[in-house]
Design a protein around this motif. Structure first.
Motif, PDB file in Angstrom:
ATOM      1  N   ALA A   1      -7.617 -13.000   0.970  1.00  0.00           N
ATOM      2  CA  ALA A   1      -7.166 -11.905   0.103  1.00  0.00           C
ATOM      3  C   ALA A   1      -8.314 -10.969  -0.243  1.00  0.00           C
ATOM      4  O   ALA A   1      -8.167  -9.742  -0.171  1.00  0.00           O
ATOM      5  CB  ALA A   1      -6.527 -12.463  -1.166  1.00  0.00           C
ATOM      6  N   ASP A   2      -9.473 -11.521  -0.602  1.00  0.00           N
ATOM      7  CA  ASP A   2     -10.633 -10.687  -0.931  1.00  0.00           C
ATOM      8  C   ASP A   2     -11.047  -9.823   0.252  1.00  0.00           C
ATOM      9  O   ASP A   2     -11.323  -8.629   0.103  1.00  0.00           O
ATOM     10  CB  ASP A   2     -11.816 -11.559  -1.362  1.00  0.00           C
TER      11      ASP A   2
ATOM     12  N   THR B   1      -1.143 -14.341  -4.542  1.00  0.00           N
ATOM     13  CA  THR B   1      -1.048 -12.889  -4.651  1.00  0.00           C
ATOM     14  C   THR B   1      -2.272 -12.390  -5.380  1.00  0.00           C
ATOM     15  O   THR B   1      -2.643 -12.937  -6.418  1.00  0.00           O
ATOM     16  CB  THR B   1       0.230 -12.473  -5.423  1.00  0.00           C
ATOM     17  N   LYS B   2      -2.895 -11.363  -4.809  1.00  0.00           N
ATOM     18  CA  LYS B   2      -4.099 -10.800  -5.428  1.00  0.00           C
ATOM     19  C   LYS B   2      -4.006  -9.288  -5.394  1.00  0.00           C
ATOM     20  O   LYS B   2      -3.660  -8.706  -4.365  1.00  0.00           O
ATOM     21  CB  LYS B   2      -5.355 -11.285  -4.696  1.00  0.00           C
ATOM     22  N   SER B   3      -4.308  -8.673  -6.528  1.00  0.00           N
ATOM     23  CA  SER B   3      -4.262  -7.213  -6.625  1.00  0.00           C
ATOM     24  C   SER B   3      -5.655  -6.650  -6.836  1.00  0.00           C
ATOM     25  O   SER B   3      -6.549  -7.346  -7.349  1.00  0.00           O
ATOM     26  CB  SER B   3      -3.365  -6.788  -7.792  1.00  0.00           C
ATOM     27  N   ARG B   4      -5.812  -5.414  -6.454  1.00  0.00           N
ATOM     28  CA  ARG B   4      -7.076  -4.728  -6.654  1.00  0.00           C
ATOM     29  C   ARG B   4      -7.349  -4.589  -8.152  1.00  0.00           C
ATOM     30  O   ARG B   4      -6.457  -4.265  -8.912  1.00  0.00           O
ATOM     31  CB  ARG B   4      -6.994  -3.342  -6.003  1.00  0.00           C
ATOM     32  N   GLY B   5      -8.557  -4.857  -8.544  1.00  0.00           N
ATOM     33  CA  GLY B   5      -8.934  -4.718  -9.963  1.00  0.00           C
ATOM     34  C   GLY B   5      -8.389  -5.852 -10.736  1.00  0.00           C
ATOM     35  O   GLY B   5      -8.372  -6.077 -11.840  1.00  0.00           O
TER      36      GLY B   5
ATOM     37  N   ARG C   1      -6.578   1.837   0.194  1.00  0.00           N
ATOM     38  CA  ARG C   1      -5.153   2.077  -0.073  1.00  0.00           C
ATOM     39  C   ARG C   1      -4.389   0.790  -0.330  1.00  0.00           C
ATOM     40  O   ARG C   1      -3.278   0.815  -0.852  1.00  0.00           O
ATOM     41  CB  ARG C   1      -4.504   2.819   1.100  1.00  0.00           C
ATOM     42  N   ILE C   2      -4.979  -0.350   0.037  1.00  0.00           N
ATOM     43  CA  ILE C   2      -4.306  -1.639  -0.187  1.00  0.00           C
ATOM     44  C   ILE C   2      -4.366  -1.959  -1.667  1.00  0.00           C
ATOM     45  O   ILE C   2      -5.434  -2.054  -2.255  1.00  0.00           O
ATOM     46  CB  ILE C   2      -4.962  -2.759   0.645  1.00  0.00           C
ATOM     47  N   ASP C   3      -3.203  -2.108  -2.272  1.00  0.00           N
ATOM     48  CA  ASP C   3      -3.111  -2.373  -3.706  1.00  0.00           C
ATOM     49  C   ASP C   3      -3.000  -3.863  -3.999  1.00  0.00           C
ATOM     50  O   ASP C   3      -3.665  -4.379  -4.884  1.00  0.00           O
ATOM     51  CB  ASP C   3      -1.897  -1.640  -4.290  1.00  0.00           C
ATOM     52  N   THR C   4      -2.156  -4.549  -3.224  1.00  0.00           N
ATOM     53  CA  THR C   4      -1.873  -5.963  -3.460  1.00  0.00           C
ATOM     54  C   THR C   4      -1.712  -6.666  -2.125  1.00  0.00           C
ATOM     55  O   THR C   4      -1.212  -6.080  -1.166  1.00  0.00           O
ATOM     56  CB  THR C   4      -0.578  -6.130  -4.295  1.00  0.00           C
ATOM     57  N   VAL C   5      -2.133  -7.919  -2.094  1.00  0.00           N
ATOM     58  CA  VAL C   5      -2.003  -8.743  -0.898  1.00  0.00           C
ATOM     59  C   VAL C   5      -1.298 -10.039  -1.280  1.00  0.00           C
ATOM     60  O   VAL C   5      -1.673 -10.690  -2.255  1.00  0.00           O
ATOM     61  CB  VAL C   5      -3.394  -9.087  -0.309  1.00  0.00           C
ATOM     62  N   ASP C   6      -0.259 -10.372  -0.532  1.00  0.00           N
ATOM     63  CA  ASP C   6       0.397 -11.675  -0.652  1.00  0.00           C
ATOM     64  C   ASP C   6      -0.016 -12.486   0.570  1.00  0.00           C
ATOM     65  O   ASP C   6       0.182 -12.035   1.703  1.00  0.00           O
ATOM     66  CB  ASP C   6       1.926 -11.547  -0.659  1.00  0.00           C
ATOM     67  N   ILE C   7      -0.578 -13.660   0.347  1.00  0.00           N
ATOM     68  CA  ILE C   7      -1.062 -14.518   1.422  1.00  0.00           C
ATOM     69  C   ILE C   7      -0.339 -15.858   1.330  1.00  0.00           C
ATOM     70  O   ILE C   7      -0.163 -16.403   0.242  1.00  0.00           O
ATOM     71  CB  ILE C   7      -2.581 -14.796   1.287  1.00  0.00           C
ATOM     72  N   ARG C   8       0.031 -16.374   2.483  1.00  0.00           N
ATOM     73  CA  ARG C   8       0.536 -17.740   2.554  1.00  0.00           C
ATOM     74  C   ARG C   8      -0.185 -18.422   3.705  1.00  0.00           C
ATOM     75  O   ARG C   8      -0.155 -17.943   4.834  1.00  0.00           O
ATOM     76  CB  ARG C   8       2.037 -17.759   2.778  1.00  0.00           C
TER      77      ARG C   8
ATOM     78  N   ALA D   1       0.852  -1.192   0.000  1.00  0.00           N
ATOM     79  CA  ALA D   1       0.000   0.000   0.000  1.00  0.00           C
ATOM     80  C   ALA D   1       0.885   1.238   0.000  1.00  0.00           C
ATOM     81  O   ALA D   1       2.036   1.201   0.438  1.00  0.00           O
ATOM     82  CB  ALA D   1      -0.903   0.008   1.230  1.00  0.00           C
ATOM     83  N   ASP D   2       0.310   2.329  -0.469  1.00  0.00           N
ATOM     84  CA  ASP D   2       1.005   3.611  -0.408  1.00  0.00           C
ATOM     85  C   ASP D   2       0.828   4.174   1.002  1.00  0.00           C
ATOM     86  O   ASP D   2      -0.230   4.691   1.350  1.00  0.00           O
ATOM     87  CB  ASP D   2       0.450   4.574  -1.446  1.00  0.00           C
ATOM     88  N   LEU D   3       1.852   4.037   1.798  1.00  0.00           N
ATOM     89  CA  LEU D   3       1.834   4.539   3.170  1.00  0.00           C
ATOM     90  C   LEU D   3       2.809   5.698   3.346  1.00  0.00           C
ATOM     91  O   LEU D   3       3.233   6.005   4.460  1.00  0.00           O
ATOM     92  CB  LEU D   3       2.168   3.409   4.151  1.00  0.00           C
ATOM     93  N   SER D   4       3.139   6.356   2.241  1.00  0.00           N
ATOM     94  CA  SER D   4       4.113   7.448   2.295  1.00  0.00           C
ATOM     95  C   SER D   4       3.631   8.591   3.191  1.00  0.00           C
ATOM     96  O   SER D   4       4.440   9.249   3.851  1.00  0.00           O
ATOM     97  CB  SER D   4       4.432   7.967   0.895  1.00  0.00           C
ATOM     98  N   LYS D   5       2.333   8.797   3.259  1.00  0.00           N
ATOM     99  CA  LYS D   5       1.795   9.841   4.140  1.00  0.00           C
ATOM    100  C   LYS D   5       2.091   9.503   5.601  1.00  0.00           C
ATOM    101  O   LYS D   5       2.499  10.367   6.378  1.00  0.00           O
ATOM    102  CB  LYS D   5       0.294  10.005   3.901  1.00  0.00           C
ATOM    103  N   ALA D   6       1.908   8.246   5.991  1.00  0.00           N
ATOM    104  CA  ALA D   6       2.211   7.823   7.362  1.00  0.00           C
ATOM    105  C   ALA D   6       3.707   7.905   7.652  1.00  0.00           C
ATOM    106  O   ALA D   6       4.114   8.282   8.755  1.00  0.00           O
ATOM    107  CB  ALA D   6       1.712   6.401   7.594  1.00  0.00           C
ATOM    108  N   VAL D   7       4.527   7.568   6.665  1.00  0.00           N
ATOM    109  CA  VAL D   7       5.974   7.657   6.825  1.00  0.00           C
ATOM    110  C   VAL D   7       6.384   9.096   7.141  1.00  0.00           C
ATOM    111  O   VAL D   7       7.221   9.344   8.013  1.00  0.00           O
ATOM    112  CB  VAL D   7       6.699   7.141   5.560  1.00  0.00           C
ATOM    113  N   ALA D   8       5.745  10.043   6.478  1.00  0.00           N
ATOM    114  CA  ALA D   8       6.085  11.456   6.672  1.00  0.00           C
ATOM    115  C   ALA D   8       5.439  12.064   7.917  1.00  0.00           C
ATOM    116  O   ALA D   8       6.053  12.873   8.614  1.00  0.00           O
ATOM    117  CB  ALA D   8       5.675  12.260   5.442  1.00  0.00           C
TER     118      ALA D   8
END
Length: 120
Positions: A80-81, A116-120, A89-96, A36-43
């Motif tokens: 994953a769903d 691995t499952k991605s949005r859309g 904000r979650i773009d992709t999920v890797d599940i094991r 996910a894009d967490l750049s806002k939280a990083v800043a």
């Protein structure tokens, strides 16, 4: 793109093809990476700018313990769903999903499925 990684989450559930798996149950372990894009939280260092780890764990727990699947492949897909639905904000999920008690003709080892499952 940042990642949130959850490892070795253990749940007791009743998944599997065999009758004894449905009757007795067993432990399942889940590893998950959320991209996910967490750049806002990083800043900002503000909680509202990240994805709540507890809500991710609760979502996984609800899927793993809330129903029954014959295949861990389907269980991983359902996780994953559900996780993708937690936050836009979650773009992709890797599940094991690990099934250490899988009925194998060996005294050691375990079975896992990775998805691995991605949005859309």
């Amino acid at each position: 793109m940042e990642r949130i990684i959850l490892e070795d989450l253990a749940f007791y559930a009743f998944h599997g093809v065999h009758d004894e798996e449905a009757r007795l149950g067993q432990r399942f372990h889940v590893d998950m990476t959320v991209h996910a894009d967490l750049s806002k939280a990083v800043a900002s260092d503000h909680y509202a700018d990240t994805i709540c780890y507890a809500s991710l764990v609760k979502t996984i727990e609800e899927v793993v313990t809330g129903g029954r699947f014959n295949l861990i492949e389907r269980l991983a897909g359902a996780i994953a769903d559900a996780v993708l639905a937690v936050d836009p904000r979650i773009d992709t999920v890797d599940i094991r999903v690990h099934k250490p008690g899988a009925p194998l003709p060996l005294s050691t080892g375990h079975v896992s499925i990775a998805l691995t499952k991605s949005r859309g």
